[in-house]
Design a protein around this motif. Sequence first.
Motif, PDB file in Angstrom:
ATOM      1  N   ASP A 197       3.989  12.984   4.105  1.00 21.31           N
ATOM      2  CA  ASP A 197       4.544  12.042   3.140  1.00 21.31           C
ATOM      3  C   ASP A 197       4.086  10.607   3.435  1.00 21.31           C
ATOM      4  OD1 ASP A 197       5.979  11.312   0.909  1.00 21.31           O
ATOM      5  OD2 ASP A 197       7.845  11.005   2.026  1.00 21.31           O
ATOM      6  N   GLN A 198       2.975  10.448   4.142  1.00 22.15           N
ATOM      7  CA  GLN A 198       2.462   9.116   4.443  1.00 22.15           C
ATOM      8  C   GLN A 198       0.935   9.147   4.505  1.00 22.15           C
ATOM      9  OE1 GLN A 198       3.751   7.794   8.293  1.00 22.15           O
ATOM     10  NE2 GLN A 198       3.116   9.656   9.330  1.00 22.15           N
ATOM     11  N   THR A 199       0.328   7.980   4.288  1.00 17.87           N
ATOM     12  CA  THR A 199      -1.126   7.833   4.329  1.00 17.87           C
ATOM     13  C   THR A 199      -1.466   6.765   5.350  1.00 17.87           C
ATOM     14  OG1 THR A 199      -1.245   8.386   1.973  1.00 17.87           O
ATOM     15  CG2 THR A 199      -3.203   7.385   2.975  1.00 17.87           C
ATOM     16  N   VAL A 200      -2.364   7.090   6.254  1.00 18.66           N
ATOM     17  CA  VAL A 200      -2.749   6.182   7.327  1.00 18.66           C
ATOM     18  C   VAL A 200      -4.171   5.700   7.068  1.00 18.66           C
ATOM     19  CG1 VAL A 200      -3.095   5.915   9.804  1.00 18.66           C
ATOM     20  CG2 VAL A 200      -1.243   7.378   8.955  1.00 18.66           C
ATOM     21  N   PHE A 201      -4.356   4.367   7.072  1.00 19.31           N
ATOM     22  CA  PHE A 201      -5.667   3.759   6.885  1.00 19.31           C
ATOM     23  C   PHE A 201      -6.114   3.179   8.225  1.00 19.31           C
ATOM     24  CE2 PHE A 201      -3.500   3.672   2.854  1.00 19.31           C
ATOM     25  CZ  PHE A 201      -4.469   4.029   1.939  1.00 19.31           C
ATOM     26  N   GLN A 202      -7.219   3.658   8.729  1.00 22.48           N
ATOM     27  CA  GLN A 202      -7.750   3.189   9.998  1.00 22.48           C
ATOM     28  C   GLN A 202      -8.855   2.168   9.735  1.00 22.48           C
ATOM     29  OE1 GLN A 202      -8.954   6.547  12.335  1.00 22.48           O
ATOM     30  NE2 GLN A 202      -6.864   7.289  12.626  1.00 22.48           N
ATOM     31  N   VAL A 203      -8.658   0.948  10.265  1.00 24.28           N
ATOM     32  CA  VAL A 203      -9.576  -0.162  10.021  1.00 24.28           C
ATOM     33  C   VAL A 203     -10.028  -0.722  11.356  1.00 24.28           C
ATOM     34  CG1 VAL A 203      -9.881  -2.427   8.938  1.00 24.28           C
ATOM     35  CG2 VAL A 203      -8.427  -0.711   7.858  1.00 24.28           C
ATOM     36  N   TYR A 204     -11.328  -0.928  11.481  1.00 24.40           N
ATOM     37  CA  TYR A 204     -11.898  -1.495  12.701  1.00 24.40           C
ATOM     38  C   TYR A 204     -11.335  -2.894  12.951  1.00 24.40           C
ATOM     39  CZ  TYR A 204     -15.459  -3.404  15.847  1.00 24.40           C
ATOM     40  OH  TYR A 204     -16.106  -3.992  16.897  1.00 24.40           O
ATOM     41  N   LYS A 205     -10.885  -3.164  14.147  1.00 26.92           N
ATOM     42  CA  LYS A 205     -10.278  -4.429  14.581  1.00 26.92           C
ATOM     43  C   LYS A 205      -8.927  -4.706  13.916  1.00 26.92           C
ATOM     44  CE  LYS A 205     -14.358  -6.960  16.135  1.00 26.92           C
ATOM     45  NZ  LYS A 205     -15.098  -8.235  16.052  1.00 26.92           N
ATOM     46  N   GLY A 206      -8.382  -3.733  13.202  1.00 30.90           N
ATOM     47  CA  GLY A 206      -7.044  -3.892  12.670  1.00 30.90           C
ATOM     48  C   GLY A 206      -6.959  -4.637  11.357  1.00 30.90           C
ATOM     49  N   VAL A 207      -5.733  -4.752  10.839  1.00 34.65           N
ATOM     50  CA  VAL A 207      -5.461  -5.405   9.560  1.00 34.65           C
ATOM     51  C   VAL A 207      -4.501  -6.559   9.787  1.00 34.65           C
ATOM     52  CG1 VAL A 207      -4.471  -5.112   7.267  1.00 34.65           C
ATOM     53  CG2 VAL A 207      -5.845  -3.286   8.257  1.00 34.65           C
ATOM     54  N   LYS A 208      -4.870  -7.744   9.326  1.00 34.16           N
ATOM     55  CA  LYS A 208      -3.997  -8.907   9.419  1.00 34.16           C
ATOM     56  C   LYS A 208      -3.240  -9.155   8.126  1.00 34.16           C
ATOM     57  CE  LYS A 208      -4.979 -12.551  11.657  1.00 34.16           C
ATOM     58  NZ  LYS A 208      -5.555 -13.836  12.104  1.00 34.16           N
ATOM     59  N   THR A 209      -3.790  -8.682   7.002  1.00 35.18           N
ATOM     60  CA  THR A 209      -3.130  -8.884   5.713  1.00 35.18           C
ATOM     61  C   THR A 209      -3.589  -7.807   4.746  1.00 35.18           C
ATOM     62  OG1 THR A 209      -2.824 -10.461   3.891  1.00 35.18           O
ATOM     63  CG2 THR A 209      -4.959 -10.454   4.970  1.00 35.18           C
ATOM     64  N   PHE A 210      -2.763  -7.545   3.742  1.00 33.05           N
ATOM     65  CA  PHE A 210      -3.138  -6.565   2.727  1.00 33.05           C
ATOM     66  C   PHE A 210      -2.423  -6.914   1.427  1.00 33.05           C
ATOM     67  CE2 PHE A 210       0.829  -4.879   4.255  1.00 33.05           C
ATOM     68  CZ  PHE A 210       1.427  -4.288   3.151  1.00 33.05           C
ATOM     69  N   ALA A 211      -2.878  -6.312   0.341  1.00 30.64           N
ATOM     70  CA  ALA A 211      -2.242  -6.483  -0.973  1.00 30.64           C
ATOM     71  C   ALA A 211      -2.418  -5.188  -1.752  1.00 30.64           C
ATOM     72  CB  ALA A 211      -2.851  -7.660  -1.726  1.00 30.64           C
ATOM     73  N   PHE A 212      -1.435  -4.899  -2.613  1.00 26.46           N
ATOM     74  CA  PHE A 212      -1.454  -3.654  -3.392  1.00 26.46           C
ATOM     75  C   PHE A 212      -1.258  -3.976  -4.867  1.00 26.46           C
ATOM     76  CE2 PHE A 212       1.019  -0.146  -5.345  1.00 26.46           C
ATOM     77  CZ  PHE A 212       0.015   0.807  -5.350  1.00 26.46           C
ATOM     78  N   CYS A 213      -2.048  -3.321  -5.715  1.00 29.46           N
ATOM     79  CA  CYS A 213      -1.940  -3.488  -7.160  1.00 29.46           C
ATOM     80  C   CYS A 213      -1.739  -2.112  -7.777  1.00 29.46           C
ATOM     81  CB  CYS A 213      -3.188  -4.167  -7.714  1.00 29.46           C
ATOM     82  SG  CYS A 213      -3.180  -4.360  -9.505  1.00 29.46           S
ATOM     83  N   LYS A 214      -0.563  -1.890  -8.335  1.00 27.50           N
ATOM     84  CA  LYS A 214      -0.252  -0.592  -8.925  1.00 27.50           C
ATOM     85  C   LYS A 214      -1.031  -0.357 -10.211  1.00 27.50           C
ATOM     86  CE  LYS A 214       3.672   2.296 -10.283  1.00 27.50           C
ATOM     87  NZ  LYS A 214       5.149   2.358 -10.441  1.00 27.50           N
ATOM     88  N   LYS A 215      -1.257  -1.430 -10.990  1.00 30.54           N
ATOM     89  CA  LYS A 215      -1.948  -1.287 -12.264  1.00 30.54           C
ATOM     90  C   LYS A 215      -3.384  -0.813 -12.063  1.00 30.54           C
ATOM     91  CE  LYS A 215      -3.279  -3.870 -16.414  1.00 30.54           C
ATOM     92  NZ  LYS A 215      -3.211  -5.190 -17.107  1.00 30.54           N
ATOM     93  N   ASN A 216      -4.066  -1.378 -11.092  1.00 35.81           N
ATOM     94  CA  ASN A 216      -5.455  -1.005 -10.821  1.00 35.81           C
ATOM     95  C   ASN A 216      -5.574   0.089  -9.759  1.00 35.81           C
ATOM     96  OD1 ASN A 216      -7.020  -3.037 -12.471  1.00 35.81           O
ATOM     97  ND2 ASN A 216      -5.809  -4.437 -11.243  1.00 35.81           N
ATOM     98  N   ASN A 217      -4.425   0.570  -9.290  1.00 34.86           N
ATOM     99  CA  ASN A 217      -4.418   1.616  -8.255  1.00 34.86           C
ATOM    100  C   ASN A 217      -5.314   1.200  -7.095  1.00 34.86           C
ATOM    101  OD1 ASN A 217      -3.552   4.091  -7.204  1.00 34.86           O
ATOM    102  ND2 ASN A 217      -5.416   5.109  -7.892  1.00 34.86           N
ATOM    103  N   LEU A 218      -5.057   0.009  -6.557  1.00 28.22           N
ATOM    104  CA  LEU A 218      -5.947  -0.592  -5.582  1.00 28.22           C
ATOM    105  C   LEU A 218      -5.158  -1.161  -4.416  1.00 28.22           C
ATOM    106  CD1 LEU A 218      -8.819  -1.624  -4.788  1.00 28.22           C
ATOM    107  CD2 LEU A 218      -8.277  -3.703  -6.079  1.00 28.22           C
ATOM    108  N   LEU A 219      -5.648  -0.899  -3.215  1.00 27.10           N
ATOM    109  CA  LEU A 219      -5.129  -1.486  -1.984  1.00 27.10           C
ATOM    110  C   LEU A 219      -6.280  -2.207  -1.298  1.00 27.10           C
ATOM    111  CD1 LEU A 219      -2.835  -1.671   0.223  1.00 27.10           C
ATOM    112  CD2 LEU A 219      -3.884   0.340   1.246  1.00 27.10           C
ATOM    113  N   VAL A 220      -6.074  -3.472  -0.941  1.00 29.39           N
ATOM    114  CA  VAL A 220      -7.112  -4.240  -0.246  1.00 29.39           C
ATOM    115  C   VAL A 220      -6.565  -4.666   1.115  1.00 29.39           C
ATOM    116  CG1 VAL A 220      -8.310  -5.051  -2.291  1.00 29.39           C
ATOM    117  CG2 VAL A 220      -6.395  -6.363  -1.425  1.00 29.39           C
ATOM    118  N   THR A 221      -7.433  -4.635   2.125  1.00 30.57           N
ATOM    119  CA  THR A 221      -7.055  -5.015   3.479  1.00 30.57           C
ATOM    120  C   THR A 221      -8.079  -6.004   4.023  1.00 30.57           C
ATOM    121  OG1 THR A 221      -8.295  -3.169   4.456  1.00 30.57           O
ATOM    122  CG2 THR A 221      -5.975  -2.789   3.931  1.00 30.57           C
ATOM    123  N   GLY A 222      -7.634  -6.863   4.926  1.00 27.60           N
ATOM    124  CA  GLY A 222      -8.509  -7.829   5.572  1.00 27.60           C
ATOM    125  C   GLY A 222      -8.048  -8.108   6.978  1.00 27.60           C
TER     126      GLY A 222
END
Length: 363
Positions: A30-55
């Motif tokens: 019941d969960q999704t794990v996103f593995q990002v090199y050097k980690g994530v300091k910030t993220f944003a999610f848009c339900k309309k565009n079905n988009l998750l962005v990480t930085g």
Amino acid sequence: MKKIKDCGKDSKARKGPVIPRIPPKRAEGDQTVFQVYKGVKTFAFCKKNNLLVTGGMDRIIRMWNPYMSGRPTGMLRNHTASICYLSISAEDAKIFSISTDNTIKIWDIVDQTCLFTACSKTSGIKGELTACHYTSGTRSLCVAADTLALLHLRLRPPPEPHLVVSHKEPVLCCKYNKEFRHVVSCSEGSVVKVWDFETGKHLFEFSGAHGGAAITCLTFDVSGRRLITGGRDGCLKIWNYNNGHCLNTLKREAKCAEVCDCTYVEVNRSRYIIAVGWDRRISMYFDSADDLHHFQKPQPYWQDDISCGHKEDILCIAQCPPTLLATSSYDGEIIVWNMISGHIYRKLHTSFPTHCAGTEGKY
């Protein structure tokens, strides 16, 4: 959180002490794990565009499908510092990002390209940038720093062609420096100009690089920190193009003919600057950090170059690593050289059909 609130309501209804309960751990299915090199300091999610962005620290904005965590759907590379804030405008399909060097960038979600870059100095914003909010109705970007700043985003009208002039004289050559993301252009008036590739801003220039002679070609060394220019005076010059200081001059002892093209090559850990031009010879200059002579002569010519080389002016040169070099001359002949031995590897000629002779005026 919902369970904690419900627990608090039940406790108030019973008029007992409020004891928050920790919700049970979410099941792995019941969960999704996103593995990002050097980690994530910030993220944003848009339900309309079905988009998750990480930085994060690696300065890359990753675009994800929330239901597919294996690989990002897009990677936006342009920031020069770690990313500390991200926001998505669903109405305009834009991504807004802020990096720790106080730079704001606007990205197009569909094209995955950078549309706009704003720096705190150029925009007059004081303080550390922490967040931003885009208002699509007024096309304005509200930026939070020491004070709130409002940037109105407007599309610039295309300037009139006769007003867009980079040089006063014709531009004869230009090249992109990928290390510093600069564009260097040289003109017939012996002027070298350096431009910022992202903004198009003029950064630096120096004139009289080859006296009054036109600059006909340019290249960079392996590190990208030195600029090599060739001119109609028959000389090659090595520059620290960030301050316009001439580090070295390369030329022949005899009368120098125009240099048409030059390149920087590395063969067996030895580095050379190779120039061709109206003298119909291949001039190789050894590049050494220990060479303190301001004027340097070329290496001895290859024997094949002297005996059976080009018979007309050599106009351009290209290297095929690790050992092949190609030159072409005014008569259409292309010669491929082996740089280790100095022998001709192959000659390519343009053949003209015999039936075309004496047919002037029939076309």
